[in-house]
Design a protein around this motif. Structure first.
Motif, PDB file in Angstrom:
ATOM      1  N   SER A   1     143.802 -12.604 -73.147  1.00  0.00           N
ATOM      2  CA  SER A   1     144.377 -13.375 -72.322  1.00  0.00           C
ATOM      3  C   SER A   1     143.348 -14.118 -71.330  1.00  0.00           C
ATOM      4  O   SER A   1     143.415 -15.101 -70.806  1.00  0.00           O
TER       5      SER A   1
ATOM      6  N   GLU B   1     143.087 -18.013 -70.294  1.00  0.00           N
ATOM      7  CA  GLU B   1     142.508 -18.266 -68.932  1.00  0.00           C
ATOM      8  C   GLU B   1     141.382 -19.297 -69.090  1.00  0.00           C
ATOM      9  O   GLU B   1     141.369 -20.419 -68.513  1.00  0.00           O
TER      10      GLU B   1
ATOM     11  N   LYS C   1     138.338  -6.848 -61.689  1.00  0.00           N
ATOM     12  CA  LYS C   1     139.383  -6.879 -60.208  1.00  0.00           C
ATOM     13  C   LYS C   1     138.736  -6.901 -58.977  1.00  0.00           C
ATOM     14  O   LYS C   1     137.730  -6.418 -58.749  1.00  0.00           O
TER      15      LYS C   1
ATOM     16  N   VAL D   1     139.778 -18.036 -60.330  1.00  0.00           N
ATOM     17  CA  VAL D   1     140.904 -18.001 -60.919  1.00  0.00           C
ATOM     18  C   VAL D   1     141.234 -16.536 -60.789  1.00  0.00           C
ATOM     19  O   VAL D   1     140.792 -15.647 -61.165  1.00  0.00           O
ATOM     20  N   CYS D   2     142.606 -16.181 -60.136  1.00  0.00           N
ATOM     21  CA  CYS D   2     142.876 -14.912 -60.123  1.00  0.00           C
ATOM     22  C   CYS D   2     144.378 -14.696 -61.045  1.00  0.00           C
ATOM     23  O   CYS D   2     145.050 -15.441 -60.995  1.00  0.00           O
ATOM     24  N   THR D   3     144.098 -13.316 -61.291  1.00  0.00           N
ATOM     25  CA  THR D   3     145.478 -13.002 -62.112  1.00  0.00           C
ATOM     26  C   THR D   3     145.719 -11.458 -62.022  1.00  0.00           C
ATOM     27  O   THR D   3     144.756 -10.637 -61.822  1.00  0.00           O
ATOM     28  N   SER D   4     146.731 -10.802 -62.297  1.00  0.00           N
ATOM     29  CA  SER D   4     147.019  -9.651 -62.134  1.00  0.00           C
ATOM     30  C   SER D   4     147.163  -9.067 -63.458  1.00  0.00           C
ATOM     31  O   SER D   4     147.282  -7.730 -63.587  1.00  0.00           O
ATOM     32  N   ALA D   5     147.090  -9.760 -64.597  1.00  0.00           N
ATOM     33  CA  ALA D   5     147.230  -9.231 -66.003  1.00  0.00           C
ATOM     34  C   ALA D   5     146.037  -8.438 -66.000  1.00  0.00           C
ATOM     35  O   ALA D   5     144.984  -8.565 -65.816  1.00  0.00           O
TER      36      ALA D   5
ATOM     37  N   HIS E   1     141.646 -23.105 -67.866  1.00  0.00           N
ATOM     38  CA  HIS E   1     140.921 -23.493 -66.696  1.00  0.00           C
ATOM     39  C   HIS E   1     139.497 -24.092 -66.780  1.00  0.00           C
ATOM     40  O   HIS E   1     139.073 -24.643 -65.705  1.00  0.00           O
TER      41      HIS E   1
END
Length: 331
Positions: A50, A54, A18, A40-44, A58
């Protein structure tokens, strides 16, 4: 490290660590902004399943992770993904980057076998803003952290504060334009760590004849056995070569005579052959270590554990294993 890795506006960067860590901040914010690349951004939460999802969605051109994540992704892919799915996901990926902890050569080779991709291992600290030592694309030296990024210097110092000879272990003093000047409201810590436009990292390395740096451990993780400094990393790299081992950590633990000896905490791979933790398996791994290293470096004790305690960035928390070790001794 941006020009050296050739990141440009056509790149799609996938970096699960993160943004609130220096590693994630550089890879997800500084580098893509500077290069006008896509990130590529994710809060997961960071989970192998996961991350693979991604990756498949992507098809990134560059991937940045930590050794723990690469290890988990291999385990997940071997069980749940076909060779075709992996090949398609990686079809645009030029290379991967690893940081946070040393990348065992075995893990690098397993990743290459699975994906056909190289992992460039490197070193960075928050005090230096980002990575300042890294392997070069197309010239990976397994087990090494690579060479300093142009514009940066890595000096290995002995206990007398003078540079050590080539091949000797020394403490890393890093210099460069991105070095922090002070810790906020911590003058004693600043005086101890920062001077002359550089930072004492507290990590120990040696350098080969080509100038590649090899990490051997944090100053406080090194073991003193029979007056000889022993690197936990060296022993861990050998143990993870064994086919049943997923990952492992070495800490110093006193034996019956009160002498510090290496103790191994081992996570077994989930294989279809039903490998079980047992005294016989510990002996088998021990014999393997003895065939590769001097006897005094072989762990006196093996503990099989379901997982290793780690920080949010995936670094092994050896101090927690040392605490666990002393509780076992007390019992």
């Amino acid at each position: 490290g941006l020009p050296m890795q050739g990141i440009c506006q056509d790149d799609v960067i996938l970096c699960p660590p993160k943004m609130f860590f220096a590693y994630g901040l550089g890879n997800q914010v500084y580098f893509p902004l500077k290069a006008k690349a896509t990130t590529v951004c994710t809060s997961a939460p960071i989970k192998p399943e996961s991350v693979w999802r991604e990756w498949i969605t992507h098809r990134p051109t560059v991937f940045m992770g930590v050794p723990t994540l690469f290890s988990g992704m291999i385990a997940y892919a071997e069980e749940h993904l076909s060779a075709a799915e992996i090949a398609e996901a990686c079809s645009r990926t030029r290379f991967c980057v690893s940081g946070g902890e040393v990348l065992p050569p075995t893990l690098l080779n397993r990743w290459r076998t699975l994906t056909g991709l190289d992992i460039l291992d490197g070193v960075g600290t928050t005090e230096m803003t980002h990575m300042f030592i890294v392997n070069r694309p197309g010239a990976v030296v397994p087990g090494s952290c690579g060479k300093p990024v142009p514009g940066f210097e890595a000096v290995l110092l002995g206990e007398d504060g003078k540079p050590v000879s080539q091949g000797e272990i020394g403490s890393l003093f890093a210099k460069g334009p991105t070095a922090a000047l002070e810790y906020w409201n911590k003058p004693e810590k600043t005086a101890e760590t920062m001077r002359d436009g550089g930072v004492f990292t507290g990590d120990k390395y040696y350098q080969d004849t080509e100038g590649n740096l090899f990490y051997v451990g944090r100053g406080d993780d090194m073991l003193r056995i029979g007056a000889i400094w022993v690197s936990p990393t060296e022993i861990e790299n050998i143990i993870t070569e064994h086919s049943v081992v997923q990952e492992c950590a070495i800490v110093g633990a006193p034996n019956a005579d009160g002498l510090v000896r290496p103790a191994a905490y081992v996570v077994l791979r989930k294989t279809g052959e039903g490998v079980c933790a047992s005294a016989a398996l510990a002996e088998e791994i021990k014999d393997y270590v003895k065939s590769k290293l001097p006897r005094f470096k072989c762990p006196a004790r093996f503990e099989f554990v379901p997982d290793l305690p780690k920080t949010a960035t995936g670094k092994i928390q050896r101090f927690r294993l040392r605490e666990l070790s002393s509780k076992i001794e007390a019992a």
